[in-house]
Design a protein around this motif. Structure first.
Motif, short mmCIF file in Angstrom:
data_model
loop_
_atom_site.label_atom_id
_atom_site.label_comp_id
_atom_site.label_asym_id
_atom_site.label_seq_id
_atom_site.Cartn_x
_atom_site.Cartn_y
_atom_site.Cartn_z
N MET A 54 126.65 25.46 78.62
CA MET A 54 125.22 25.42 78.90
C MET A 54 124.86 24.09 79.59
SD MET A 54 123.25 28.02 77.81
CE MET A 54 121.66 27.33 77.45
N SER A 55 123.75 24.13 80.28
CA SER A 55 123.28 22.91 80.93
C SER A 55 121.79 22.75 80.68
CB SER A 55 123.57 22.96 82.42
OG SER A 55 122.82 23.98 83.03
N LYS A 56 121.32 21.53 80.87
CA LYS A 56 119.90 21.21 80.71
C LYS A 56 119.39 20.62 82.00
CE LYS A 56 119.31 20.24 75.78
NZ LYS A 56 118.85 21.55 75.48
N ASN A 57 118.12 20.91 82.29
CA ASN A 57 117.43 20.34 83.43
C ASN A 57 116.58 19.18 82.91
OD1 ASN A 57 117.03 20.31 86.16
ND2 ASN A 57 115.36 21.78 86.13
N ILE A 58 116.71 18.02 83.53
CA ILE A 58 116.03 16.81 83.08
C ILE A 58 115.04 16.38 84.15
CG2 ILE A 58 116.35 14.40 82.39
CD1 ILE A 58 119.31 15.15 81.85
N TYR A 59 113.82 16.08 83.73
CA TYR A 59 112.79 15.52 84.62
C TYR A 59 112.97 14.01 84.66
CZ TYR A 59 108.27 13.64 85.97
OH TYR A 59 107.26 12.93 86.59
N VAL A 60 112.92 13.42 85.86
CA VAL A 60 113.00 11.97 86.04
C VAL A 60 111.78 11.55 86.85
CG1 VAL A 60 114.41 10.05 86.81
CG2 VAL A 60 115.51 12.19 86.16
N GLY A 61 110.90 10.76 86.26
CA GLY A 61 109.68 10.34 86.94
C GLY A 61 109.58 8.84 87.11
N ASN A 62 108.64 8.42 87.92
CA ASN A 62 108.36 7.03 88.25
C ASN A 62 109.52 6.37 89.00
OD1 ASN A 62 106.39 4.98 88.27
ND2 ASN A 62 107.39 3.91 86.59
N LEU A 63 110.22 7.16 89.79
CA LEU A 63 111.32 6.63 90.60
C LEU A 63 110.77 5.87 91.80
CD1 LEU A 63 113.63 9.77 90.75
CD2 LEU A 63 114.23 7.58 89.71
N PRO A 64 111.43 4.79 92.20
CA PRO A 64 111.04 4.15 93.46
C PRO A 64 111.22 5.13 94.61
CG PRO A 64 112.65 2.81 92.26
CD PRO A 64 112.56 4.12 91.56
N TRP A 65 110.34 5.08 95.59
CA TRP A 65 110.45 6.00 96.73
C TRP A 65 111.74 5.79 97.51
CZ3 TRP A 65 104.89 6.24 99.13
CH2 TRP A 65 104.05 6.89 98.24
N SER A 66 112.35 4.63 97.37
CA SER A 66 113.59 4.34 98.10
C SER A 66 114.83 4.91 97.41
CB SER A 66 113.75 2.82 98.25
OG SER A 66 113.83 2.21 96.97
N SER A 67 114.67 5.51 96.24
CA SER A 67 115.81 6.04 95.49
C SER A 67 116.51 7.13 96.27
CB SER A 67 115.35 6.64 94.16
OG SER A 67 114.74 5.67 93.36
N THR A 68 117.83 7.17 96.13
CA THR A 68 118.62 8.23 96.75
C THR A 68 119.21 9.12 95.66
OG1 THR A 68 120.71 7.02 96.72
CG2 THR A 68 119.27 6.70 98.66
N GLU A 69 119.58 10.33 96.04
CA GLU A 69 120.21 11.23 95.07
C GLU A 69 121.51 10.63 94.55
OE1 GLU A 69 120.47 15.23 96.64
OE2 GLU A 69 118.28 15.44 96.63
N GLU A 70 122.23 9.90 95.40
CA GLU A 70 123.49 9.27 94.98
C GLU A 70 123.25 8.21 93.91
OE1 GLU A 70 122.60 9.53 98.34
OE2 GLU A 70 123.78 11.35 98.56
N GLU A 71 122.19 7.40 94.05
CA GLU A 71 121.87 6.37 93.05
C GLU A 71 121.49 7.01 91.71
OE1 GLU A 71 120.06 2.90 95.98
OE2 GLU A 71 118.73 4.45 95.21
N VAL A 72 120.69 8.06 91.77
CA VAL A 72 120.29 8.75 90.54
C VAL A 72 121.51 9.39 89.88
CG1 VAL A 72 118.88 10.63 89.61
CG2 VAL A 72 117.93 9.09 91.36
N ARG A 73 122.35 10.03 90.68
CA ARG A 73 123.57 10.65 90.16
C ARG A 73 124.44 9.61 89.46
NH1 ARG A 73 126.46 15.28 91.05
NH2 ARG A 73 125.03 15.95 92.69
#
Length: 87
Positions: A1-20
């Motif tokens: 099973m997997s879960k979907n996580i909400y991530v808020g208040n990220l800097p606009w400069s964030s990349t998917e690679e940094e979040v990953r």
């Protein structure tokens, strides 16, 4: 099973690679999706990360309120999108 996580208040400069990379410290990251404005294509400062159940719980515990790119991010289990009337 997997879960979907909400991530808020990220800097606009964030990349998917940094979040990953940040979430990978807690378990296997299945997907990352940062949300962009439909009209302008600019980041909206939030996104979703899908992880295995155990890693998701650890990531929520470890990352909620933590500093990410100079901002304290909000991390919690994503809720289903509310039905909105179509105009």
């Amino acid at each position: 099973m997997s879960k979907n996580i909400y991530v808020g208040n990220l800097p606009w400069s964030s990349t998917e690679e940094e979040v990953r990379a940040a979430f990978a410290n807690y378990g296997e990251v299945l997907s990352v999706k940062l949300i962009e404005d439909r009209e302008t294509g600019r980041p909206r400062g939030f996104g979703f990360v899908e992880m295995d159940d155990q890693g998701a719980l650890a990531a929520i515990e470890g990352l909620d309120g933590s500093n990410f790119g100079g901002r304290n991010i909000k991390v919690n289990e994503a809720r289903p999108r509310a039905e909105r009337p179509r105009w």
